[in-house]
Scaffold this active site. Structure first.
Site, PDB file in Angstrom:
ATOM      1  N   THR A  96       0.869  -1.171   0.000  1.00 39.90           N
ATOM      2  CA  THR A  96       0.000   0.000   0.000  1.00 39.90           C
ATOM      3  C   THR A  96       0.905   1.220   0.000  1.00 39.90           C
ATOM      4  O   THR A  96       1.650   1.455   0.954  1.00 39.90           O
ATOM      5  CB  THR A  96      -0.928   0.012   1.225  1.00 39.90           C
ATOM      6  OG1 THR A  96      -1.750  -1.152   1.187  1.00 39.90           O
ATOM      7  CG2 THR A  96      -1.801   1.248   1.235  1.00 39.90           C
ATOM      8  N   LYS A 171      -7.255   1.257  -2.828  1.00 37.72           N
ATOM      9  CA  LYS A 171      -6.818   0.847  -1.487  1.00 37.72           C
ATOM     10  C   LYS A 171      -7.005   1.986  -0.485  1.00 37.72           C
ATOM     11  O   LYS A 171      -7.326   1.752   0.686  1.00 37.72           O
ATOM     12  CB  LYS A 171      -5.359   0.386  -1.520  1.00 37.72           C
ATOM     13  CG  LYS A 171      -4.835  -0.142  -0.176  1.00 37.72           C
ATOM     14  CD  LYS A 171      -5.610  -1.358   0.317  1.00 37.72           C
ATOM     15  CE  LYS A 171      -5.142  -1.793   1.712  1.00 37.72           C
ATOM     16  NZ  LYS A 171      -3.811  -2.427   1.718  1.00 37.72           N
ATOM     17  N   LYS A 239       0.579   5.022   8.255  1.00 41.18           N
ATOM     18  CA  LYS A 239       1.137   5.380   6.950  1.00 41.18           C
ATOM     19  C   LYS A 239       0.056   5.433   5.887  1.00 41.18           C
ATOM     20  O   LYS A 239      -0.041   6.397   5.110  1.00 41.18           O
ATOM     21  CB  LYS A 239       2.228   4.372   6.567  1.00 41.18           C
ATOM     22  CG  LYS A 239       2.808   4.524   5.173  1.00 41.18           C
ATOM     23  CD  LYS A 239       2.193   3.550   4.159  1.00 41.18           C
ATOM     24  CE  LYS A 239       2.480   2.106   4.492  1.00 41.18           C
ATOM     25  NZ  LYS A 239       1.933   1.196   3.465  1.00 41.18           N
TER      26      LYS A 239
END
Length: 287
Positions: A96, A171, A239
């Site tokens: 990701t 995502k 993150k």
């Protein structure tokens, strides 16, 4: 395509490598600490000492590393994938990461005679083990179609999202939705405890109705067992949420819920809980 190179053999990657081997692929691997992957080496994975060596003779190269800076180094560095992969190889980043970086990698790969896809996954460690990951792929459609057998070895819900970067954008949508779902689940538990409900009975009662979600079904039971071990690290979720917030800001979209949940997780990280699983958000409500 039978020869696969795999870079980043962590919690997710190890199971993905195993499933590729079960499907008949020859898998060469590289990760930072060889000692952590001796088990998959003993099961048939081929160890390579560097990224450069890992990709040199591979038809497909897959990466799933930690942060965008790691992705950039692995792909665009002098000893990285694009400079050293065989011409015509398919290079698939399943980390990701940043949608903008995915486009940058796609363009650099194309210039080098390679085929790049950004294909982050959802489903956590349990999905990786079971080979049931959801895969969200961006790039050229013909490259996605060519890599479908590789994806089918690791996942069940395999989706073409459109142009380069769209896998990462999808995502981001997933992580935004999860942020709300996990915080809602933790708040339900906190409320249940505060008013004297049996938490397990409450969970059993509401998780199959309109409040049902993967968080209720898969994550909350871990909380009730006191299991805060990572299927997905808090530090990595932070993150992801920061990436989503940055992309939303660039698109002039305000994500108030995401920012609130991000703040809670950042407090937990400051308290030393960054290596716990995302379900450790319950700690925020136990303060």
């Amino acid at each position: 395509m039978n020869r696969v190179g795999f870079i980043g053999v962590g919690i997710m990657g190890k199971s993905m490598v195993r499933n590729l081997m079960k499907a008949g692929f020859e898998v060469a691997i590289y990760t930072r600490t060889k000692a952590k992957v001796e088990d998959v080496i003993s099961e048939g994975a081929i160890w390579r000492d560097t990224v450069k060596e890992c990709v040199a003779d591979r038809e497909v190269v897959i990466s799933i590393v930690g942060y965008p800076k790691d992705v950039e180094e692995v792909y665009l560095g002098e000893n990285g994938i694009i400079a050293n992969a065989s011409k015509g190889a398919y290079v698939i980043d399943m980390t990701t990461s940043s949608p903008k970086l995915a486009v940058k990698i796609y363009e650099a790969a194309k210039a080098a005679g390679l085929h790049a896809l950004d294909a982050p996954v959802t489903g956590g460690d349990s999905g990786a083990k079971a080979g049931t990951l959801t895969i969200l792929a961006g790039g050229d459609r013909e490259d996605f179609d060519a890599c479908l057998p590789v994806f089918e070895a690791m996942g069940k819900n395999i989706n073409y999202e459109g142009k380069a970067g769209n896998g990462q954008h999808t995502k981001m949508c997933n992580q935004i939705a999860i942020a709300g779902a996990i915080s809602g689940a933790c708040e339900a538990l906190a409320y249940a405890k505060a008013v004297g409900l049996d938490e397990q009975t409450m969970l059993d009662s509401i998780s199959t109705g309109a409040a049902g979600s993967a968080q209720m079904t898969n994550v909350v039971p871990r909380i009730l067992k006191g299991d805060l071990n990572p299927g997905f690290y808090i530090k990595h979720f932070i993150k992801d949420m920061k990436l989503a917030d940055e992309e939303a800001e660039a698109a002039d979209v305000k994500l108030g819920m995401l920012e609130y949940v991000l703040g809670m997780y950042e407090e937990l990280e400051k308290d030393g809980f960054g290596d716990l699983g995302t379900q450790a958000l319950i700690r925020y409500y136990q303060k």
